[in-house]
Design an enzyme around this catalytic site. Structure first.
Site, short mmCIF file in Angstrom:
data_model
loop_
_atom_site.label_atom_id
_atom_site.label_comp_id
_atom_site.label_asym_id
_atom_site.label_seq_id
_atom_site.Cartn_x
_atom_site.Cartn_y
_atom_site.Cartn_z
N ARG A 190 38.05 90.92 -54.69
CA ARG A 190 37.89 90.63 -56.12
C ARG A 190 39.00 89.73 -56.68
O ARG A 190 39.37 89.82 -57.83
CB ARG A 190 37.81 91.93 -56.93
CG ARG A 190 36.70 92.87 -56.51
CD ARG A 190 35.32 92.24 -56.70
NE ARG A 190 34.29 93.18 -56.27
CZ ARG A 190 33.77 93.22 -55.05
NH1 ARG A 190 34.17 92.34 -54.14
NH2 ARG A 190 32.84 94.09 -54.74
N SER A 239 31.44 96.71 -63.50
CA SER A 239 32.59 97.52 -63.10
C SER A 239 33.85 97.06 -63.83
O SER A 239 34.17 95.88 -63.84
CB SER A 239 32.82 97.43 -61.59
OG SER A 239 31.73 98.00 -60.89
N GLU A 309 39.21 95.00 -62.92
CA GLU A 309 38.35 93.96 -62.37
C GLU A 309 37.94 93.00 -63.49
O GLU A 309 37.76 91.81 -63.26
CB GLU A 309 37.11 94.58 -61.72
CG GLU A 309 36.20 93.60 -61.03
CD GLU A 309 35.16 94.28 -60.17
OE1 GLU A 309 33.97 93.92 -60.29
OE2 GLU A 309 35.52 95.16 -59.37
#
Length: 316
Positions: A190, A239, A309
């Protein structure tokens, strides 16, 4: 800078433009300037007319970003459905000389797809199905655009964007397009390093040929799994936190007793603890406060510091 300062533009330029409608949380302030380019070439024309020190913010589906209530200084560029070209490309044209990865171009049952930054990942997945490319199915689970997926190495259901990338096109502040290969970046979970004040405008993806029916079945199975486990149709960003090594952010948040926790109209989802919902009237400040509360509480309970994130941008 006002509209009259620009010439030759085919896109749409707005000043003091509300941004909430362009984010999946439906929150955020205004952009000083907001540009929707007609296409990639129009975007180049626009950038050549901006001051070299103009702050730029790129926005796709707005699904992994929290824009603060004070809005964004400078210019916001919307790529969604603007940089929208999606095609199978001639293998002779795609990075053969620069990458040195001849196996990608030797036939070998592989297909190369070029997708511009404003193409949604869902559309890329469907295009893969139409070409009989089974290993692109995971893109159906990414709620964003190709540009965002490249910028953060987005993933879903075991797949990750940069595992399929053989090259990218980036654009600098002057509107120049550069072709770059994966070895010029540091790819993490990520996170992608090495963009160097450039922006992803297209990706070249390499997929294996497969059974079209199996590809369609794979996408349907992934979407069914997502719909069962996530609060689809609600105002959220996806998320909020990255999964820590060997664990899941949702499990840590749930075991800390935070499902249903709310600040203002922002609430930790009862269905999936790594989702924060706007119940209708939340401010960006409500959501940001809840993000910090969750991270702090998980750290106190489990001794693990969750890493965001979602990208938080703009002025408070």
């Amino acid at each position: 800078m006002d509209k009259e300062n620009f010439t030759r533009l085919r896109g749409e330029l707005f000043c003091d433009h509300p941004l909430a409608r362009y984010t999946s949380w439906r929150v955020g302030g205004k952009a000083e300037r907001f540009y929707r380019p007609a296409d990639l070439f129009d975007l180049q024309d626009f950038l050549t007319q901006l001051p070299s020190d103009e702050p730029l913010t790129w926005l796709g589906l707005g699904s992994n970003v929290l824009i603060r209530d004070g809005g964004i200084k400078g210019t916001v560029i919307l790529t969604l459905n603007r940089l929208k070209e999606l095609s199978v490309v001639n293998s002779q044209l795609a990075f053969r000389e620069k990458s040195g990865t001849e196996d990608f171009f030797s036939g070998n049952g592989k297909t190369i797809i070029r997708a511009e930054a404003g193409v949604t990942c869902a559309k890329l997945a469907k295009f893969c199905v139409s070409q009989g490319l089974e290993d692109g199915a995971f893109f159906a689970g990414i709620p964003g655009t190709v540009g965002g997926a490249l910028a953060m190495n987005a993933g879903a259901f075991g797949g990750e964007t940069w595992r399929t990338v053989i090259g990218v096109e980036t654009m600098n502040h002057q509107g120049e397009i550069l072709k770059r290969t994966p070895d010029e970046f540091k790819i993490h979970y990520r996170q992608v390093e090495g963009l160097e004040n450039q922006f992803f405008i297209a990706g070249y993806f390499c997929f294996n040929h497969g059974d079209p029916d199996k590809a369609k079945t794979a996408i349907n199975a992934l979407l069914k799994k997502r719909n069962l486990s996530q609060p689809i149709g609600k105002y959220s960003c996806g998320s909020v936190f990255r999964n820590p090594p060997g664990d899941y952010a949702a499990r840590l948040i749930e075991s800390a007793g935070l499902k249903g926790k709310s600040i203002g109209s922002a609430e930790v989802s009862e269905k999936h603890a790594n989702f924060i919902l706007n119940k209708g009237n939340a401010s960006a400040a409500d959501i940001e406060a809840l993000i910090h509360y969750v991270a702090q509480h998980v750290s106190q309970i489990h001794g693990i510091q969750l890493v965001k994130e979602v990208h938080i941008i703009g002025r408070s």
